[in-house]
Design an enzyme around this catalytic site. Structure first.
Site: not given
Length: 389
Positions: A125, A127, A133, A247
């Site tokens: 969690g 954005t 961004t 990621e």
């Protein structure tokens, strides 16, 4: 090993194991889910139960204790096989925040269960609707109240929240204007979604172009135990950054898998499809785009390998992670477009799986970070050009 991470002999046994698993989930499985926008529960459960999502968890906690390079091989093969790792990949990198910055009690409590597939830590969690961004401007706030934090705010584009037991949540614990630096004053909470939903947390699904199980989250006085704070209050932004690099590298490997899927399918079809009495692959107008896609993918794959190697060595891999993600996402999109063009009308037919993968791979020029922001990073952090924002 041959040519780095993506050589045929690199992680050969691991890759073969993933391919065998994915063979149990053919295109018809994904087509049925796609029509009804359903989550691939059986696929994700199988990945978890057979240990593929715990490759980065140390052996002491029941995982495989392998590096990011091994994890990229897993996700590449998932995507090359025509499956979609987006439904499960967060379980690999999200737990890194807990592993690197959590207390011993937190790691002992959660990591073994995650490694066994009993707990899903799929949601990340960060954005928000108004900040995008620009993470330093997030406004979801956690106010300390005795032995608990009270959370209020909103998040968007939070994937898999409906299908996860736990969520790593980035919040402000000190207002931005009260901090010396904009990156200070943010903290990470581990939220038990099983307890939170209906008790201060509302999850609203967002229907999108692809079956991605993404959602919007609303926090209204959600109570989170203070013991669920990961690391030190106020240092959360730093904790999240390393997870973001992992990621981006892992998603880049998925793009390589997608690109190889499209190249494999286009090559096979171009050999078999005959028009005007000869295979269409004999025509340079057909074969050259396939060859170009292969070249671009091979180059991007090496960048992914370099980024993963640097990350595994404990070196700062932010720039390499960004470049790998940009090159891989663009290679996969070129390959996707090429594959549709090669198949002609059949590329739009559901049964060929091309149109589904075409939609899936387009996401990665936008998420988890847009290509333009990657270019901005390289321009300012590598080339020393003045910041544009």
């Amino acid at each position: 090993m041959t040519d780095g991470l993506h050589g045929e002999e690199t992680f050969a046994d691991l890759r073969e194991g993933v391919r065998k698993l994915c063979a149990r989930f053919p295109g018809s499985y994904w087509q049925a889910l796609d029509r009804d926008r359903k989550y691939p529960t059986e696929f994700v459960t199988t990945l978890a139960n057979e240990g593929w999502l715990s490759v980065l968890i140390p052996e002491a906690y029941g995982g495989s204790g392998l590096g990011l390079a091994a994890a990229t091989a897993v996700l590449e093969e998932v995507h090359r096989s025509g499956c979609n790792g987006g439904a499960a990949h967060a379980q690999m990198y999200t737990m890194g925040t807990l592993l690197r910055h959590g207390s011993d009690e937190q790691k002992d409590r959660y990591l073994p269960a995650i490694a066994r597939g009993e707990l899903r830590l799929q949601a990340f969690g960060v954005t928000e609707p108004t900040s995008g961004t620009d993470t330093t401007r997030l406004t979801t706030f956690a106010r300390r109240d005795g032995d608990r934090y009270i959370v209020n705010g909103q998040k968007i584009w939070i994937s898999r929240a409906e299908h996860s037991d736990l969520m790593v949540l980035l919040v402000r614990t000190t207002a931005r204007e009260e901090c010396a630096k904009s990156t200070e004053g943010m903290s990470v909470l581990l939220v038990d979604l099983r307890e939170a939903v209906g008790n201060g947390l509302t999850i609203r699904p967002i229907r999108t172009m692809l079956n991605h199980a993404t959602t919007e989250l609303f926090f209204d006085d959600l109570s989170v135990p203070a013991e669920n704070l990961i690391g030190k209050e106020g240092d959360g932004f730093r904790y999240i950054l390393s997870g973001m690099n992992a990621e981006r590298i892992l998603i880049a490997s998925e793009c390589i898998g997608d690109a190889r899927f499209f190249i494999d399918r286009a090559s096979a079809y171009a050999k078999e499809r005959s028009v005007f009495g000869r295979p269409i692959g004999q025509n340079q107008g057909v074969q050259f785009p396939i060859a170009r896609a292969y070249i671009q993918t091979t180059a991007a794959a090496q960048m992914v390998a370099d980024a993963a190697a640097k990350f595994d060595a404990g070196e700062g891999a932010g720039t390499e992670a960004n470049m790998a993600k940009l090159l891989a996402s663009e290679a996969s999109w070129f390959a996707a477009d090429m594959c549709v063009q090669t198949h002609g009308g059949f590329g739009f037919a559901e049964e060929y799986d091309i149109e589904r993968k075409f939609r899936e791979t387009r996401l990665y020029q936008v998420a988890p970070i847009s290509s333009n922001l990657i270019l901005s990073h390289v321009a300012t952090h590598v080339l020393g050009l003045p910041k544009s924002f």
